[in-house]
Write a protein that holds these residues in place. Sequence first.
Motif, PDB file in Angstrom:
ATOM      1  N   PRO A  70      31.486  60.795  -4.306  1.00 43.63           N
ATOM      2  CA  PRO A  70      30.072  60.790  -3.919  1.00 43.63           C
ATOM      3  C   PRO A  70      29.157  61.116  -5.107  1.00 43.63           C
ATOM      4  CG  PRO A  70      31.391  62.170  -2.436  1.00 43.63           C
ATOM      5  CD  PRO A  70      32.260  61.833  -3.614  1.00 43.63           C
ATOM      6  N   ARG A  71      27.976  60.508  -5.099  1.00 42.16           N
ATOM      7  CA  ARG A  71      26.942  60.822  -6.093  1.00 42.16           C
ATOM      8  C   ARG A  71      26.717  62.330  -6.125  1.00 42.16           C
ATOM      9  NH1 ARG A  71      22.385  58.200  -8.150  1.00 42.16           N
ATOM     10  NH2 ARG A  71      20.654  59.615  -8.463  1.00 42.16           N
ATOM     11  N   GLY A  72      26.704  62.902  -7.323  1.00 43.08           N
ATOM     12  CA  GLY A  72      26.445  64.334  -7.463  1.00 43.08           C
ATOM     13  C   GLY A  72      27.686  65.203  -7.393  1.00 43.08           C
ATOM     14  N   LYS A  73      28.836  64.605  -7.018  1.00 42.58           N
ATOM     15  CA  LYS A  73      30.068  65.409  -6.913  1.00 42.58           C
ATOM     16  C   LYS A  73      30.924  65.226  -8.167  1.00 42.58           C
ATOM     17  CE  LYS A  73      29.373  66.766  -2.676  1.00 42.58           C
ATOM     18  NZ  LYS A  73      28.875  68.102  -2.431  1.00 42.58           N
ATOM     19  N   GLY A  74      31.550  66.341  -8.579  1.00 48.55           N
ATOM     20  CA  GLY A  74      32.456  66.279  -9.711  1.00 48.55           C
ATOM     21  C   GLY A  74      31.748  65.903 -11.003  1.00 48.55           C
ATOM     22  N   THR A  78      28.216  63.758 -11.241  1.00 50.42           N
ATOM     23  CA  THR A  78      27.114  64.425 -11.952  1.00 50.42           C
ATOM     24  C   THR A  78      26.545  63.500 -13.030  1.00 50.42           C
ATOM     25  OG1 THR A  78      28.083  66.583 -11.495  1.00 50.42           O
ATOM     26  CG2 THR A  78      26.506  66.484 -13.306  1.00 50.42           C
ATOM     27  N   ALA A  79      27.434  62.777 -13.727  1.00 48.85           N
ATOM     28  CA  ALA A  79      26.955  61.805 -14.729  1.00 48.85           C
ATOM     29  C   ALA A  79      26.108  60.735 -14.048  1.00 48.85           C
ATOM     30  CB  ALA A  79      28.139  61.168 -15.457  1.00 48.85           C
ATOM     31  N   ALA A  93      36.164  75.207 -15.455  1.00 51.19           N
ATOM     32  CA  ALA A  93      34.884  75.935 -15.447  1.00 51.19           C
ATOM     33  C   ALA A  93      33.746  75.057 -14.939  1.00 51.19           C
ATOM     34  CB  ALA A  93      34.565  76.440 -16.863  1.00 51.19           C
ATOM     35  N   PHE A  94      34.030  73.790 -14.609  1.00 48.72           N
ATOM     36  CA  PHE A  94      32.956  72.889 -14.145  1.00 48.72           C
ATOM     37  C   PHE A  94      32.881  72.971 -12.630  1.00 48.72           C
ATOM     38  CE2 PHE A  94      30.890  69.025 -12.845  1.00 48.72           C
ATOM     39  CZ  PHE A  94      30.006  68.724 -13.862  1.00 48.72           C
ATOM     40  N   PRO A  95      31.736  73.426 -12.081  1.00 45.57           N
ATOM     41  CA  PRO A  95      31.647  73.559 -10.619  1.00 45.57           C
ATOM     42  C   PRO A  95      31.841  72.212  -9.932  1.00 45.57           C
ATOM     43  CG  PRO A  95      29.729  74.535 -11.719  1.00 45.57           C
ATOM     44  CD  PRO A  95      30.498  73.797 -12.769  1.00 45.57           C
ATOM     45  N   GLY A  96      32.787  72.150  -9.010  1.00 46.72           N
ATOM     46  CA  GLY A  96      32.989  70.924  -8.239  1.00 46.72           C
ATOM     47  C   GLY A  96      33.849  69.879  -8.914  1.00 46.72           C
ATOM     48  N   HIS A  97      34.453  70.245 -10.037  1.00 45.45           N
ATOM     49  CA  HIS A  97      35.355  69.293 -10.699  1.00 45.45           C
ATOM     50  C   HIS A  97      36.362  68.747  -9.698  1.00 45.45           C
ATOM     51  CE1 HIS A  97      39.251  68.458 -12.761  1.00 45.45           C
ATOM     52  NE2 HIS A  97      38.454  67.663 -13.435  1.00 45.45           N
ATOM     53  N   ILE A  98      36.588  67.439  -9.741  1.00 48.40           N
ATOM     54  CA  ILE A  98      37.533  66.801  -8.817  1.00 48.40           C
ATOM     55  C   ILE A  98      38.837  66.564  -9.570  1.00 48.40           C
ATOM     56  CG2 ILE A  98      37.973  64.745  -7.425  1.00 48.40           C
ATOM     57  CD1 ILE A  98      34.830  64.477  -7.281  1.00 48.40           C
TER      58      ILE A  98
END
Length: 149
Positions: A70-74, A78-79, A93-98
């Motif tokens: 989804p847009r905004g995830k991982g 985020t990119a 350390a990246f919040p929501g990294h998939i």
Amino acid sequence: MQLPDYDRAVREARALMEGVPEDVPNFANLSALVMQTLPDLNWAGFYTVTPTGDLLLGPFQGKPACIRIPRGKGVCGTALATGQTQWVPDVHAFPGHITCDAASRSEVVAPVFREGQVAAVLDVDSPLPDRFSAQDVAFLEAIASLLSR
Ligand code: SME
């Protein structure tokens, strides 16, 4: 470590794309080229933006990966949402990294722009922490920009 020949790889990418207007072969060949050019990668490939504005797995090299993001995830989402390259020295350390491949420790995601919008992202993962230099990031952005229009 010997530095990759970035300029040569960009020239090779241009040559591979010459006379090829279709995305799939270009994404496939450029992911293979990135995988061969940068040492110590476990994943290199593309996600494309769907009509609903999310990301869909495209051509890649590496282990099978998450199909939709989804847009905004991982890092990839985020990119997409920010339109900015994500340079992540420590994925934990990246919040929501998939996590697609548990071996990944560092990651770079560079957007591909078309008509001013993000149309795809180039995602590169390494099993080494803090694997990517500023030169690597500039190279990945150059590869992504070859696909922009
Ligand atoms: N780690 C990415 C998901 C894609 S895989 O690494 C191939 C993310 O957080 O968006």
